[in-house]
Motif scaffolding. Structure first.
Motif, short mmCIF file in Angstrom:
data_model
loop_
_atom_site.label_atom_id
_atom_site.label_comp_id
_atom_site.label_asym_id
_atom_site.label_seq_id
_atom_site.Cartn_x
_atom_site.Cartn_y
_atom_site.Cartn_z
N SER A 194 0.84 -1.20 0.00
CA SER A 194 0.00 0.00 0.00
C SER A 194 0.87 1.24 0.00
CB SER A 194 -0.91 0.01 1.24
OG SER A 194 -0.15 0.30 2.39
N ASN A 195 0.25 2.39 -0.06
CA ASN A 195 0.96 3.65 0.04
C ASN A 195 0.68 4.32 1.39
OD1 ASN A 195 2.81 5.40 -1.05
ND2 ASN A 195 1.31 6.65 -2.10
N THR A 196 0.40 3.47 2.39
CA THR A 196 0.11 3.93 3.74
C THR A 196 1.17 3.38 4.68
OG1 THR A 196 -2.27 3.95 3.30
CG2 THR A 196 -1.58 3.94 5.60
N TRP A 197 1.73 4.29 5.48
CA TRP A 197 2.86 3.94 6.32
C TRP A 197 2.61 4.33 7.77
CZ3 TRP A 197 7.42 1.89 4.02
CH2 TRP A 197 7.37 1.80 2.63
N ILE A 198 3.26 3.61 8.67
CA ILE A 198 3.26 3.94 10.10
C ILE A 198 4.55 4.69 10.38
CG2 ILE A 198 3.22 3.01 12.43
CD1 ILE A 198 1.89 0.47 11.09
N TRP A 199 4.42 5.84 11.04
CA TRP A 199 5.58 6.71 11.24
C TRP A 199 5.66 7.07 12.71
CZ3 TRP A 199 5.87 12.54 9.69
CH2 TRP A 199 7.22 12.98 9.73
N CYS A 200 6.82 6.86 13.32
CA CYS A 200 7.05 7.15 14.74
C CYS A 200 8.20 8.15 14.88
CB CYS A 200 7.37 5.87 15.49
SG CYS A 200 6.13 4.57 15.33
N PRO A 201 7.99 9.40 14.51
CA PRO A 201 9.09 10.38 14.49
C PRO A 201 9.34 11.05 15.83
CG PRO A 201 7.10 11.43 13.72
CD PRO A 201 6.73 10.00 14.03
N LYS A 202 10.54 11.58 15.99
CA LYS A 202 10.82 12.53 17.04
C LYS A 202 10.58 13.91 16.45
CE LYS A 202 14.16 9.69 19.55
NZ LYS A 202 15.55 9.56 20.06
N LEU A 203 9.74 14.71 17.09
CA LEU A 203 9.35 16.00 16.57
C LEU A 203 9.68 17.11 17.55
CD1 LEU A 203 5.74 15.13 15.31
CD2 LEU A 203 7.82 15.19 13.94
N LYS A 204 9.83 18.31 17.02
CA LYS A 204 9.89 19.48 17.88
C LYS A 204 8.74 20.39 17.49
CE LYS A 204 13.04 22.19 14.95
NZ LYS A 204 14.30 22.96 14.91
N LEU A 205 8.31 21.21 18.43
CA LEU A 205 7.27 22.17 18.11
C LEU A 205 7.82 23.23 17.17
CD1 LEU A 205 5.49 22.62 21.52
CD2 LEU A 205 4.44 21.80 19.42
N GLU A 206 7.00 23.66 16.25
CA GLU A 206 7.40 24.65 15.24
C GLU A 206 7.92 25.92 15.93
OE1 GLU A 206 5.43 26.77 11.29
OE2 GLU A 206 4.19 25.69 12.73
N GLY A 207 9.10 26.36 15.53
CA GLY A 207 9.67 27.59 16.06
C GLY A 207 10.52 27.41 17.30
N VAL A 208 10.64 26.18 17.81
CA VAL A 208 11.46 25.93 18.99
C VAL A 208 12.85 25.51 18.54
CG1 VAL A 208 11.73 24.52 21.05
CG2 VAL A 208 9.48 25.32 20.38
#
Length: 298
Positions: A194-208
């Motif tokens: 499929s073209n559907t993926w599971i993603w477990c990213p490390k994110l930061k809040l925008e502008g931080v």
């Protein structure tokens, strides 16, 4: 984690603020209600562009308590300091309440006596007890972590912020991937071919200003995620446009710091690539299309 450990973790967050710590501990002890959940230093959304911090938050009541320690300062100075305090806590993402709770306030400034502070605390406790008494059913609160099997047995619907996994392997178990414990990859197919993926990213809040892999950022409202690479960013962007197709969607479980102070992969929603914005700003742009996901339809 049992309730004793949970309560100690919550109190520990306020140890460096003597008035706040005093008020919160006195409120908790006078309430003496083991089924009333509370969170200290809880972030919530004031609107789509701003967030704020509640000193004490009761999620079952949708009520917060603000302890004002410095009434001699101007409101603009307080707002500025509040913003700096919030940003300092955003080195990792926090659980953010999606609504602005009703607020009770306690003036704990230097011009207040201990008796006057205690009187205000009594007023807050009385109001909280009044609201609890108005509930049709007794309060119920369980801090124990649910297993993946319990989550799946309760409902097939995943909702934003309601499902957390301590490992990526636990995330994979939600989708019956059959992987062995110890799985480390943060990006894998939800359904083979499929073209559907599971993603477990490390994110930061925008502008931080803090470093995370691939400069991954999430907007304050949680509706947009941006990906960019420090090196060969243009190739990184072209890859998603040309190789995988623009209809790719992702089930996203960012790595958050929870209200317990622990790190976990928390379901945030279903996101789809925004092709036009991706081309315009030369970053991969993912827009949230749903805050829910039915596992039975995956």
């Amino acid at each position: 984690m049992d309730k004793k450990e949970y309560v100690l973790i919550q109190f520990k967050r306020t140890w460096n603020k003597k008035y706040e710590n005093y008020c919160i501990e006195r409120i908790y002890n006078k309430l003496d209600n083991p089924n009333l959940k509370f969170v200290t230093q809880q972030m919530f959304r004031r609107n789509e562009n701003k967030i704020a911090l509640a000193d004490l938050f009761f999620p079952q009541l949708k009520l917060s308590v603000e302890i004002d320690e410095e009434y001699h300062k101007s409101q603009s100075e307080l707002d500025k300091q509040r913003t700096e305090d919030i940003l300092a806590k955003m080195k990792c993402l926090e659980t953010v309440v999606e609504f602005e709770p009703e607020e009770l306030r306690i003036n704990a400034g230097s011009d207040q006596t201990l008796e006057s502070i205690n009187k205000q605390i009594d007023d807050v406790v009385n109001e909280i007890n009044r609201r609890i008494a108005s509930f049709p059913n007794p309060l119920s609160w369980d801090v124990e972590k649910k297993t993946i099997a319990e989550i799946k047995a309760k409902s097939s619907i995943l909702r934003d912020g309601e499902v957390s996994c301590h490992t990526i392997w636990e995330v994979s178990e939600l989708f019956n991937k059959g992987y062995k414990p110890g799985l480390q990859i943060c990006f894998f197919e939800a359904v083979k071919g499929s073209n559907t993926w599971i993603w477990c990213p490390k994110l930061k809040l925008e502008g931080v200003n803090t470093r995370v892999p691939f400069n991954n950022e999430i907007s304050l409202d949680g509706n947009t995620i941006y990906e960019s690479a420090e090196k060969d960013n243009e190739a990184f962007v072209i890859e998603v446009l040309n190789s995988w197709g623009t209809q790719q969607q992702r089930f996203v479980f960012p790595y958050y710091k929870t209200e317990l102070g622990e790190m976990a992969y928390i379901f945030k929603g279903v996101y789809q690539l925004d092709e036009e914005e991706t081309k315009r700003i030369n970053k991969r742009v993912w827009r949230r299309k749903s805050k829910e996901l039915d596992l039975k339809k995956v």
